[in-house]
Write an enzyme that holds these catalytic residues in place. Sequence first.
Site, PDB file in Angstrom:
ATOM      1  N   TRP A 358       3.200  -6.458  -0.537  1.00 20.31           N
ATOM      2  CA  TRP A 358       3.119  -6.992   0.827  1.00 20.31           C
ATOM      3  C   TRP A 358       2.481  -5.985   1.776  1.00 20.31           C
ATOM      4  CZ3 TRP A 358       6.758  -5.928   5.209  1.00 20.31           C
ATOM      5  CH2 TRP A 358       7.502  -4.763   5.013  1.00 20.31           C
ATOM      6  N   ASP A 359       2.337  -4.742   1.315  1.00 27.57           N
ATOM      7  CA  ASP A 359       1.715  -3.693   2.116  1.00 27.57           C
ATOM      8  C   ASP A 359       0.361  -4.153   2.671  1.00 27.57           C
ATOM      9  OD1 ASP A 359       3.610  -2.683   0.302  1.00 27.57           O
ATOM     10  OD2 ASP A 359       2.735  -0.683   0.285  1.00 27.57           O
ATOM     11  N   GLU A 489      15.192  -1.149   1.547  1.00 30.51           N
ATOM     12  CA  GLU A 489      15.685  -1.331   0.172  1.00 30.51           C
ATOM     13  C   GLU A 489      16.962  -0.543  -0.108  1.00 30.51           C
ATOM     14  OE1 GLU A 489      12.160  -0.307  -1.979  1.00 30.51           O
ATOM     15  OE2 GLU A 489      11.329  -2.328  -1.810  1.00 30.51           O
ATOM     16  N   LYS A 601      16.093   2.946   4.878  1.00 34.41           N
ATOM     17  CA  LYS A 601      14.944   3.553   4.203  1.00 34.41           C
ATOM     18  C   LYS A 601      13.682   3.431   5.047  1.00 34.41           C
ATOM     19  CE  LYS A 601      12.210   3.082  -0.037  1.00 34.41           C
ATOM     20  NZ  LYS A 601      11.760   2.161  -1.067  1.00 34.41           N
ATOM     21  N   GLN A 602      13.494   2.258   5.599  1.00 29.27           N
ATOM     22  CA  GLN A 602      12.252   2.023   6.352  1.00 29.27           C
ATOM     23  C   GLN A 602      12.491   0.952   7.395  1.00 29.27           C
ATOM     24  OE1 GLN A 602      10.740   0.323   2.514  1.00 29.27           O
ATOM     25  NE2 GLN A 602       9.199  -0.564   3.842  1.00 29.27           N
TER      26      GLN A 602
HETATM   27  C1  BGC Z   1       8.661   0.239  -0.111  1.00 22.69           C
HETATM   28  C2  BGC Z   1       8.079  -1.164  -0.139  1.00 22.69           C
HETATM   29  C3  BGC Z   1       6.602  -1.048  -0.498  1.00 22.69           C
HETATM   30  C4  BGC Z   1       6.405  -0.261  -1.787  1.00 22.69           C
HETATM   31  C5  BGC Z   1       4.949  -0.003  -2.092  1.00 22.69           C
HETATM   32  C6  BGC Z   1       8.434   0.913  -1.443  1.00 22.69           C
HETATM   33  O1  BGC Z   1       8.946   2.210  -1.420  1.00 22.69           O
HETATM   34  O2  BGC Z   1      10.041   0.175   0.150  1.00 22.69           O
HETATM   35  O3  BGC Z   1       8.203  -1.768   1.134  1.00 22.69           O
HETATM   36  O4  BGC Z   1       6.072  -2.332  -0.628  1.00 22.69           O
HETATM   37  O5  BGC Z   1       7.045   0.992  -1.682  1.00 22.69           O
HETATM   38  O6  BGC Z   1       4.342   0.738  -1.066  1.00 22.69           O
END
Ligand code: BGC
Length: 765
Positions: A358-359, A489, A601-602
């Site tokens: 989804w990035d 996550e 985490k984000q």
């Molecule tokens: C992130 C995801 C991301 C993936 C690839 C993961 O660490 O939590 O949001 O899509 O990395 O960049």
Amino acid sequence: MNLNYIVPNEWSIIEEGFNASHVTASESIFSIGNGAMGQRANFEEKYSGKTFQGSYIAGIYYPDKTRVGWWKNGYPEYFAKVLNAPNWIGIDVKINGEDLDLKTSQVSYFKRELNMKEGWLQRSFIAKLQNGIEVKVNSLRFLSLRYNEIGAIKYTVTPLNAEVDIEFNPYIDAGIKNEDANYDELFWEVLSVNPEVRQAFIVSKTLKTNFHVATGMKIQIDKNTVPLDLAYFQNEEPKKITYQYKVSAKQNDAITIVKFGSYVQSMNHEIDKLISHSQYLFDEVSNIGYNQLLEYQKEDWAKIWETSDIVIEGDVKAQQAIRFNIFQLNQTYSGDDARLNIGPKGFTGEKYGGSTYWDTEAYCIPFYMSTKDKSVAKNLLKYRYNHLGKAIENAEKLGFKNGAALYPMVTMNGEECHNEWEITFEEIHRNGAMIYAIYNYLNYTNDFKYVADYGLEVMIGVARFWHQRANFSVEKNKYVILGVTGPNEYENNINNNFYTNYLAKWCIKYAVKNLKKVQKKYPEDYKRIVDKACLTDSEVVAWMQVAELMYFPYSQKHNVYLQQDGFLDKDYITVDKLPKEDRPINQKWSWDRILRSCYIKQADVLQGIYMFENKFTTDEIASHFNFYEPITVHESSLSPCVHSILAAKIDKMDKAYEMYLRTSRLDLDDYNNEVHEGLHITSMAGTWLTIVQGFGGMRTFKNKLSFSPQIPKEWISYSFKINYNETVLKVYKSHSETKFYNETGKAVTIEINGKSHELVTELSL
Ligand code: BGC
């Protein structure tokens, strides 16, 4: 910060001095690519120290059999991996019979430079071998943008203290492996090894996926710039072919080998023409010559920079970092092929499978949309349109019906290939990003025909998914979405993740809005789409009921939407209270401890607020930022950019700048202690957003281009360029001036700090 050896420079990434412990990190950082292929910066000559070999071809993957402890129904059977491709860069060198190997030599001088302005990688060193011979080596390598199936290396050896015999052993080798293979299997089968005069090809194919590739090399040698017509010995092995050239060189003679390398592959050519096309290309580039090909490379990179450069005055490290991010994004994806996409590690490593996440939709599209022709962003959107059928199949496998579409978390060909239940099944928010990307594209380009041609079908599939995924809670008298993982996550299987619920509601409403609009503007397309999807009015009414009655967890006390149900039951202990030794928590804590903690985490709630900023007041943005930023650990590379942009919006420029540094130098300074595995390509688009949307305040809501530029106190000035509806605009900001330039001359209306202006050539505030 875990590394601190990259020499600050405005246009180049530079490493000085040889340190064997930096080799794998530098192999990532100095990676080169041209959209069609890419390589880690492995040495051409033999290196017996620790190295991570990697060459990659865009679009070529292998479905590696899934390996998990406890198989859950619904898991995909394979994980599509980007493949380490046959090596064409290798040139083993012997001096008086001894291998030139930096690991076993005394290195008195070493410099590596990745020139981002011109798109080449250079390495020079002086090494004394164990036999006492001292040589100077210079190698310059690039992957051509103009001939994107070709790369070139010019490798010069000069003996410094004796007359010597030099042996060059250029080779192509298809006996390669993936370090991340689940069962240690080989993914390539060699079909033929084809030596020809001073050039050679190996045709190999990937097992299962049957991609065919001709890997080629063509060799020229000269002494002190005079071509040598040398006899050579040919060593043919089952998967490798090496040509051995012996040259005697006096002290200070410069012996140069030029090696052209190629990948010609079956996504672009018929299988029986792979070798003939490679031969044709080698004839062509040999006629052009290495030097001229390099000139083309400089011209082509200059064109890229014309519409994408960001100039920062007063902070060389920040300048270097933003150019590095822009450079790597361009090396990864050039935008002319709708079958390709942007892997989070691009062509710089194996982890994340090089696949699409989804990035792309959430972070990368704005970068490509603003710095390139609009066809590039459109190709990225079409990639998902072309995968709609697979997204419907994917949803069916999980029990959804009636054309509901669930886009995969990770994919190469539209099929899901991720296999951790909490992500594969639960991180469904990704479906919303697909629609958000279309919305973003429309806001920027006003190309509504895209919706009628392609986008609406995707919106219907996704709206159907949300409608079926939500369920009515009698207790709450609302629709709820249970058992999900949000972008954060560090929480799994939660109920009512604000971000997910918000996107679900928005996607449905947006689909309905666009259905009406297409019906009015393109009635024939409307009929075609509605018939194809068997969509009825009553179904749309049922979707809307879900949207209207969607539940959102909210705290009156804190005045914020909560990340999920029950979030306030956690101990709210801010990140600054965490001992340094505990960070990053994903490497130091047990997983259960992470799950129970409040650490994020984000960006999650803040991700939603960033994406739909126009729906929140500045006070609301500030209250959410103040609540969530102190408990966010930013252990995903995608996080600091969102926080930086929101911080700039609420006038916290110091915080915005701190987050900018973290995102922009994430790989150069190796913040997360993992750069040796590859670069974080998709988060580089986030870095770009930080300057353009964060500091520059650029927005494009409802096709209105607006700016509210601010500047970090650490900088003297900055400027960036965007390509807006075929007009190149430049925004310049210093502490005393804000200037806008129209470089193409077609007048554009822009809003600056809330006031509308006509920008014809130049505006100064
Ligand atoms: C992130 C995801 C991301 C993936 C690839 C993961 O660490 O939590 O949001 O899509 O990395 O960049």
